[in-house]
Design an enzyme around this catalytic site. Structure first.
Site: not given
Ligand code: GLA
Ligand code: GLA
Length: 657
Positions: A156, A313
């Site tokens: 991210e 995710e």
């Molecule tokens: C982000 C991060 C993850 C985690 C999620 C929690 O997407 O990439 O590591 O912290 O948020 O929602």
């Protein structure tokens, strides 16, 4: 646009299923339990080592791969692929202690301390040296590992560190500006520095828009947004190039965050740099969040150019970072997952595999919850795994294009929401989303597309708050309409060029001729202000004092109240076989549903759904399949569409062939 590469694997096409896997949070004996339950759930892939830098490199230049070798081997022995992270997302404490100059600085000048994650400057040469050394070591170690299916760059990018105002950032910003403008005079013109005595005489005088006595220069703010997105993209490219050098046959991706108000990274511009697009998405309660998921997934699919993308995710149930974190309701886990698939995802993954016992995210749901495998959640996960397994024939198939599109533009998002504007209440993404909701409510499929998409195949194009319109875009939109396209735009569109300089002669300067209207002065509304229209709709946020400048403009609605009473509120000008319409106020999803029904009918764009299902279900088409997604919390009788599947459960999804 991304290339056509997908995972390095053999075997028939399938939808991938899995999660971030963090075995380094657990004793070794738990790993055997992990893989046993992964197999039970049908997990095919995990993202490994995302936050493992401190474990892989416990001291400067000393690498410990033994545990990771073990994890890779164990996963491979169990038939599970690995999307291996480069582990650079969270630098270890020893690095921040030895090199505090990697730490980001906020606009006030505060240094961001270690202790969370992503405490690194995108432009730090020191950070980059350490990070790329780690990337190289990982790539050399695992290049031939049979479990390695893809590389996951960092994590991210920009989630917490996109806007860094440090001296490194200042230096990199200057270099970026020199490339963009070449001469300081050109920068002075673009930034309108004749205003407030801001004229620069050398590059060295230029700073990021740090805390200033009043509104920082808008050109400086806009270019800093562009630069900040580019700086992270540059960092992505740096990691990617190391990986491509060592493992040219392994695809490289990174997880985007096309969701909610996350505006800082221009993903339409990043997509060409990855081998396939990956996205993370979390629902935010309270804003028609299942429909927002659809909007985000739709946009992600079009950023990916219609090719398969990877949902890296989402959550099985509650997150931990909202003020109140509600669990998902029965059916939502599967519906959310399949909504992404409906919009082109070929992988459904979660954060994370096993819910943590400690650390900041221990109350964030996972595939295997604190309660263990004897839980409704894990049983839902297993059921989802088998549903995805059955949907294997979808893998690799494209979505069917819609006849209508909503144009999404990062530049307009950034500029329309800058400070010192007619109102600071305007929200770019909300307006775009309101139109999407209107389409969903009418049961008309619409694609959410980045601005550079070829619009010629769309019969109806909505360009909400298309604020930044360079001359070439005016030409493009005029050509679109001339060739029979129906264009609809809204308040605060066509106002400025690429430098945020106003087009003169009356608003909306860049679209004035096309729309056949002229506005001398904006008339935004106070928070409680409402504007009644003669068609029964009510506007908020904004009104315009519109004059018609062409004789062929049709007034579709007129203001009934306020200072603009009697003036046009919604106009439509037939142009050739097409038309150009303007909506001068915020109608919200309910008002837009009424207006859009009319605009779509005039454009000849209709719903694919039987009358009784419009609004209650979302329909998407992919690879010869139809996804029918229940938007409601009630069972829906879909026998008019599919006699074989008469009832769709509350929040359920039917995939019809
Ligand atoms: C982000 C991060 C993850 C985690 C999620 C929690 O997407 O990439 O590591 O912290 O948020 O929602
Ligand atoms: C003050 C300043 C002016 C201008 C106006 C705008 O009066 O002196 O330069 O900024 O505010 O309202």
């Amino acid at each position: 646009m991304s290339s056509t590469r997908w995972l390095r694997r053999s075997g028939p096409p399938r939808l991938e299923f899995g999660a971030d896997y963090n075995p380094d949070q657990w004793p070794r004996e738990v790993w055997d339990d992990d893989v046993r339950h992964m197999r039970e759930a049908g997990v095919t892939i995990v993202s490994l080592a995302i936050f493992s830098w401190a474990r892989i490199e416990p001291a400067d230049g000393e690498f410990d791969f033994a545990w990771l070798d073990d994890a890779m081997d164990l996963l491979h022995a169990n038939g599970i692929l690995v999307d291996l992270a480069t582990a650079t997302a969270s630098p270890p404490p020893w690095l921040a202690a030895a090199h505090p100059e990697i730490l980001p600085v906020d606009r006030v000048g505060n240094t961001i301390s270690p202790g969370g994650r992503q405490h690194w400057r995108p432009t730090s040469p020191v950070f980059r040296r350490y990070a790329l050394r780690l990337v190289r070591a990982l790539a050399e170690r695992y290049r031939d590992h049979p479990a390695l299916a893809a590389w996951h760059v960092n994590n991210e990018l920009g989630c917490h560190n996109v806007h860094d105002y440090s001296d490194d950032a200042a230096r990199a910003f200057r270099s970026w500006l020199r490339i963009r403008y070449e001469t300081i005079e050109a920068l002075n013109d673009a930034w309108a520095t004749a205003f407030w005595s801001q004229r620069y005489t050398s590059w060295a005088e230029i700073l990021p828009p740090r805390l200033a006595a009043t509104f920082p220069n808008p050109g400086q703010q806009l270019d800093f947004k562009r630069f900040s997105s580019d700086a992270l993209k540059d960092y992505l490219i740096a990691e990617r190039d190391v990986l491509r050098e060592i493992t040219p046959e392994v695809p490289v991706t990174t997880n985007f965050m096309v969701m909610g108000e996350q505006s800082s990274m221009n993903y339409a511009d990043w997509a060409a740099e990855v081998d396939f697009v990956a996205n993370d998405h979390y629902r935010q309660r309270g804003v028609r969040s299942a429909d927002e998921l659809s909007f985000s997934a739709n946009l992600t699919g079009n950023i990916a150019g219609g090719r398969p993308w990877f949902l890296m995710e989402h959550s099985t149930s509650a997150v931990n970072w909202q003020p109140v974190n509600l669990p998902k309701r029965p059916g939502e886990l599967e519906r959310d997952s399949l909504l992404h698939v409906a919009h082109g995802a070929d992988a459904v993954c979660f954060f994370q595999w096993r819910q943590s016992r400690g650390g900041a995210e221990k109350y964030h749901s996972a595939m295997l919850p604190h309660a263990g495998p004897d839980s409704d959640l894990f049983r839902s996960v297993v059921a989802l795994g088998s549903r995805l397994h059955e949907l294997a024939p979808l893998a690799g198939t494209p979505r069917t294009r819609a006849r209508a599109a909503i144009v999404f533009d990062w530049q307009s998002w950034w500029v329309a929401e800058l400070d010192s504007h007619p109102t600071n209440r305007l929200r770019y993404r909300r307006e775009a989303f309101d139109w999407y909701l209107a389409f969903l409510d009418l049961g008309i499929r619409a694609d959410v597309v980045p601005l550079d998409t070829d619009l010629s195949g769309y019969e109806l194009v909505i360009a909400p708050i298309l604020h930044v319109v360079p001359a070439a875009l005016t030409t493009r939109l005029t050509t679109y309409v001339d060739s029979g396209g129906h264009l609809v735009t809204t308040y605060f569109s066509g106002i400025v060029d690429e430098n945020d300089h106003v087009w003169l002669g009356g608003y909306p300067g860049a679209l004035r001729d096309l729309l056949g209207i002229r506005i001398e002065e904006f008339a935004p509304l106070p928070d409680d202000g409402r504007a009644e229209l003669d068609n029964g709709l009510t506007g908020s946020l904004w009104t315009d004092r519109i004059d018609l400048t062409a004789t062929d403009v049709e007034v579709l609605a007129t203001y009934k109240s306020g200072d603009v009473a009697g003036r046009p509120a919604v106009t439509r000008r037939p142009v050739g076989a097409g038309s150009a319409s303007y909506v001068s106020t915020r109608l919200g999803p309910e008002g837009l549903r009424v207006l859009l029904a009319d605009l779509a009918a005039r454009a000849g764009v209709t719903s694919d759904l039987p009358d009784d299902l419009r609004g209650r279900v979302e329909l998407t088409r992919r690879g010869g399949f139809q996804f029918v997604i229940n938007r409601t919390d009630e069972p829906v009788d879909i026998s008019t569409l599919s006699p074989a599947h008469p009832v769709l459960a509350a929040r359920g999804v039917a995939v019809l062939s």
